[in-house]
Enzyme design. Structure first.
Site, mmCIF file in Angstrom:
data_model
loop_
_atom_site.group_PDB
_atom_site.id
_atom_site.type_symbol
_atom_site.label_atom_id
_atom_site.label_comp_id
_atom_site.label_asym_id
_atom_site.label_seq_id
_atom_site.Cartn_x
_atom_site.Cartn_y
_atom_site.Cartn_z
ATOM 1 N N GLY A 214 16.159 43.687 29.676
ATOM 2 C CA GLY A 214 16.672 42.865 28.565
ATOM 3 C C GLY A 214 18.197 42.905 28.526
ATOM 4 C CB ALA B 226 6.488 49.946 29.760
ATOM 5 C CG LEU C 239 10.957 49.127 33.963
ATOM 6 C CD1 LEU C 239 9.534 49.148 34.509
ATOM 7 C CD2 LEU C 239 11.944 48.647 35.028
ATOM 8 C CG ASP C 240 11.477 46.086 26.193
ATOM 9 O OD1 ASP C 240 11.233 44.873 26.312
ATOM 10 O OD2 ASP C 240 11.854 46.604 25.117
ATOM 11 C CD GLU C 241 17.878 50.634 26.086
ATOM 12 O OE1 GLU C 241 17.170 51.004 25.140
ATOM 13 O OE2 GLU C 241 18.938 51.203 26.417
#
Ligand SMILES: CCCCCCCC(=O)SCCNC(=O)CCNC(=O)[C@H](O)C(C)(C)COP(=O)(O)OP(=O)(O)OC[C@H]1O[C@@H](n2cnc3c(N)ncnc32)[C@H](O)[C@@H]1OP(=O)(O)O
Length: 159
Positions: A90, A82, A85-87
Site C-alpha cells: 500500500g 499478510a 505486505l498490506d502495509e
C-alpha cells in the site's frame, strides 16, 4: 491447566541496514501517524521495520518479525506476513503518488519464515489505470521467498 508465563523481555537491537544503492525513506509519514500496527513499535517485540527506496525508486523494507508475530512454533503467523505486505505494498503505491487504500490482497505463502530474522520486502508498482493501481511484492531473504503478493489498490474518492 497451568497458565504459561508471558515473556515480557525486550529483544536486543537488530540491524535493519539497507543494501548498497538504497536510500532511507520515511514511507509511513506519507499517510500521517496511522500505521501503528506494523511500524508503531520500532524497538518492540512485534515488528521492527525500516523503509528504503532502491536505485530504481521502488520501495523496499528491511523487517524483523519478533516473537509476538509467532504462528507455527518459531515461525511467523501468516496473518503477520499478510499485514506486512498490506502495509508495504500500500505504501509503495503512496510513494508512487497514488492516494489509495488496499482493495484486494492476494498472498501466497511459500516458505516458513523463522522468527527474529531480518528479511527484505520488495515491491514494484506494475500498473496504474483509472483508480486501480497494481503492486506486486514479496518477503524474501536472498533466493528464499517466504511470501509473495499481488495487491490491488484503489484510489480514494475525493470527498
Ligand atoms: C491511509 C492508507 C494507508 C495505506 C497503507 C495500508 C493499506 C491498508 O491497510 S488499507 C486498509 C484495508 N483496506 C480497506 O479497509 C479498504 C476497504 N474498502 C473500501 O474502502 C472500498 O471498497 C474501496 C475504496 C476499496 C472501493 O470502494 P469505492 O470507492 O466505492 O470504489 P468502487 O466503485 O467499488 O470500485 C472502484 C473500482 O475498483 C474495483 N474494485 C474495488 N474493490 C475491489 C476488489 N476488492 N477487488 C477487485 N476490484 C475491486 C471495482 O470493481 C471498480 O472497478 P471499475 O471501475 O472497473 O468498475
Amino acid at each position: 491447566m497451568e497458565k504459561q508465563e508471558k515473556n515480557t523481555e525486550v529483544c536486543p537491537p537488530v540491524d535493519l541496514s539497507g543494501e548498497a544503492g538504497w536510500t532511507p525513506f520515511d514511507a509511513p509519514s506519507l499517510v500521517g501517524a496511522s500505521l501503528r500496527f506494523v511500524s508503531g513499535e520500532p524497538d518492540g517485540n512485534r515488528y521492527r521495520v525500516r523503509y528504503y527506496k532502491d536505485d530504481a525508486e521502488q520501495l523496499r523494507a528491511r523487517i524483523w518479525f519478533g516473537p509476538e508475530t509467532e504462528g507455527p512454533p518459531g515461525h511467523a503467523h501468516g496473518g503477520a506476513m499478510a499485514a506486512v505486505l498490506d502495509e508495504v505494498l500500500g505504501l509503495a503505491a503512496w510513494a508512487a503518488g497514488h492516494s489509495i487504500v488496499v482493495g484486494n490482497l492476494n498472498v501466497s505463502f511459500r516458505n516458513l519464515l523463522p522468527l527474529e530474522q531480518v528479511v527484505t520486502v520488495e515491491s514494484e508498482v506494475v500498473s496504474a489505470q483509472g483508480r486501480k493501481v497494481m503492486v506486486h511484492g514479496r518477503i524474501c531473504l536472498g533466493e528464499t521467498v517466504f511470501a509473495e503478493a499481488e495487491c490491488l489498490c484503489i484510489t480514494i474518492r475525493d470527498k
